[in-house]
Scaffold this motif. Structure first.
Motif, short mmCIF file in Angstrom:
data_model
loop_
_atom_site.label_atom_id
_atom_site.label_comp_id
_atom_site.label_asym_id
_atom_site.label_seq_id
_atom_site.Cartn_x
_atom_site.Cartn_y
_atom_site.Cartn_z
N ASP A 1 -4.90 1.34 10.51
CA ASP A 1 -5.65 0.16 10.08
C ASP A 1 -6.75 0.58 9.11
OD1 ASP A 1 -5.72 -1.68 13.28
OD2 ASP A 1 -4.07 -0.84 12.08
N GLN A 89 -14.22 -8.56 4.35
CA GLN A 89 -12.88 -8.58 4.94
C GLN A 89 -11.88 -8.12 3.88
OE1 GLN A 89 -10.91 -12.20 4.66
NE2 GLN A 89 -9.30 -11.73 6.14
N THR A 94 -2.07 -5.65 6.12
CA THR A 94 -2.21 -6.11 7.50
C THR A 94 -2.29 -4.88 8.42
OG1 THR A 94 0.19 -6.30 7.63
CG2 THR A 94 -1.05 -8.33 7.23
N PRO A 95 -3.09 -4.95 9.48
CA PRO A 95 -3.91 -6.09 9.88
C PRO A 95 -5.11 -6.30 8.96
CG PRO A 95 -4.39 -4.22 11.28
CD PRO A 95 -3.25 -3.80 10.40
N TRP A 96 -5.36 -7.56 8.60
CA TRP A 96 -6.56 -7.88 7.83
C TRP A 96 -7.78 -7.57 8.68
CZ3 TRP A 96 -4.19 -13.31 6.69
CH2 TRP A 96 -3.18 -13.18 5.71
N THR A 97 -8.70 -6.81 8.16
CA THR A 97 -9.82 -6.33 8.95
C THR A 97 -11.16 -6.71 8.33
OG1 THR A 97 -9.47 -4.17 7.88
CG2 THR A 97 -8.66 -4.43 10.12
N PHE A 98 -12.14 -6.88 9.22
CA PHE A 98 -13.49 -7.28 8.85
C PHE A 98 -14.46 -6.11 9.07
CE2 PHE A 98 -13.35 -11.96 8.44
CZ PHE A 98 -12.09 -12.22 8.95
N TRP B 47 -8.91 -10.76 13.05
CA TRP B 47 -7.70 -11.53 12.77
C TRP B 47 -6.64 -11.19 13.81
CZ3 TRP B 47 -3.06 -9.09 11.41
CH2 TRP B 47 -2.00 -9.98 11.20
N TYR B 50 -0.79 -14.57 11.90
CA TYR B 50 -0.58 -15.64 10.93
C TYR B 50 0.86 -16.11 11.01
CZ TYR B 50 1.56 -12.50 7.37
OH TYR B 50 2.36 -11.63 6.67
N TYR B 59 3.22 -12.84 12.02
CA TYR B 59 2.75 -11.45 12.06
C TYR B 59 1.56 -11.38 12.99
CZ TYR B 59 2.27 -6.69 10.40
OH TYR B 59 2.25 -5.33 10.33
N ASP B 62 -1.90 -5.58 16.41
CA ASP B 62 -1.41 -4.76 17.52
C ASP B 62 -2.05 -5.16 18.84
OD1 ASP B 62 -1.10 -1.59 15.71
OD2 ASP B 62 0.21 -3.35 15.84
#
Lengths: 107, 120
Positions: A1, A89, A94-98, B47, B50, B59, B62
């Motif tokens: 990530d 962000q 993906t995963p979209w992270t902040f 998140w 989506y 999607y 994890d």
């Protein structure tokens, strides 16, 4: 990530000051970087998308720049209503992270 | 006027299940990707999932894959999140939001949030 790391909260600033917040990604996210403002008890609001594009309705005193791994959100002419927590962000992968958030306070 | 209204939050015991709903108005729901996020107390948003406009692509992060399921009903302008095997770490405010393709997938519309508390 991809990890997003924001600068610590700045010292409280005066109305009219210029405040900058930085965000660093653990790997390149190109320009897929967004900024949000969140006030207590409310959902975040999109301020900047694509690193530098101002979302509709957002005052022009907010600006963003950067690409790759290093990004900056700048608030020029700080206003009392800008007291909030700001999040970056990434949406490059993906995963979209902040980021963890940076709180801006007024003196 | 755009509105996203979540419901279904509440107190649930560890190991329990909950289903969140989000009713949308003010934009073309059936043409929009939609997502769920959550925010634990004192933390940044996370998140979770989506779903594509047709529902054919989903999607997950994890942290929730295999436990949570996102779905939608375009005839009802509604988005759902089925949450199973809940643990204390799932305690958070849950938001539905629209990731906008035109805005680099930035979330341009958000609901008001639904609080989920997992506790015995």
């Amino acid at each position: 990530d991809i990890q997003m790391t924001q600068s610590p909260s700045p010292q409280p600033a005066f109305v009219g000051d210029r405040v900058s917040i930085t965000c660093r990604a653990s790997q390149s996210v190109s320009s897929d970087l967004n900024w949000y403002q969140q006030k207590p008890g409310k959902a975040p609001n999109l301020l900047i998308y694509g690193a530098s594009s101002l979302h509709s309705g957002v005052p022009s005193r907010f600006s963003g720049n950067g690409a790759g791994t290093d990004f900056t959100l700048t608030i020029s002419n700080l206003q009392p209503e800008d007291c909030a927590t700001y999040y970056c962000q990434q949406t490059n992968t993906t995963p979209w992270t902040f980021g963890q958030g940076t709180k801006v306070e007024i003196k | 006027q755009v509105q996203l209204v979540e419901s279904g939050g509440g107190l649930v015991k560890p190991g329990g299940s909950l289903r969140l709903s989000c009713v949308v108005s003010g934009f073309t729901f059936s043409g929009s990707y939609m997502a769920w996020l959550r925010q634990a107390p004192g933390k940044g948003p996370e998140w979770l999932a989506y779903i594509s406009p047709s529902g054919g692509t989903r999607y997950y992060a994890d942290s929730v894959r295999g436990r949570f399921s996102i779905s939608r009903d375009n005839t009802q302008n509604s988005l759902y999140l089925q949450m199973n095997s809940l643990g204390a770490e799932d305690t958070a405010v849950f938001y539905c939001a629209r990731p906008s393709q035109l805005r680099r997938w930035g979330f341009d519309y958000w609901g008001q949030g639904a609080l989920v508390t997992v506790s015995s």
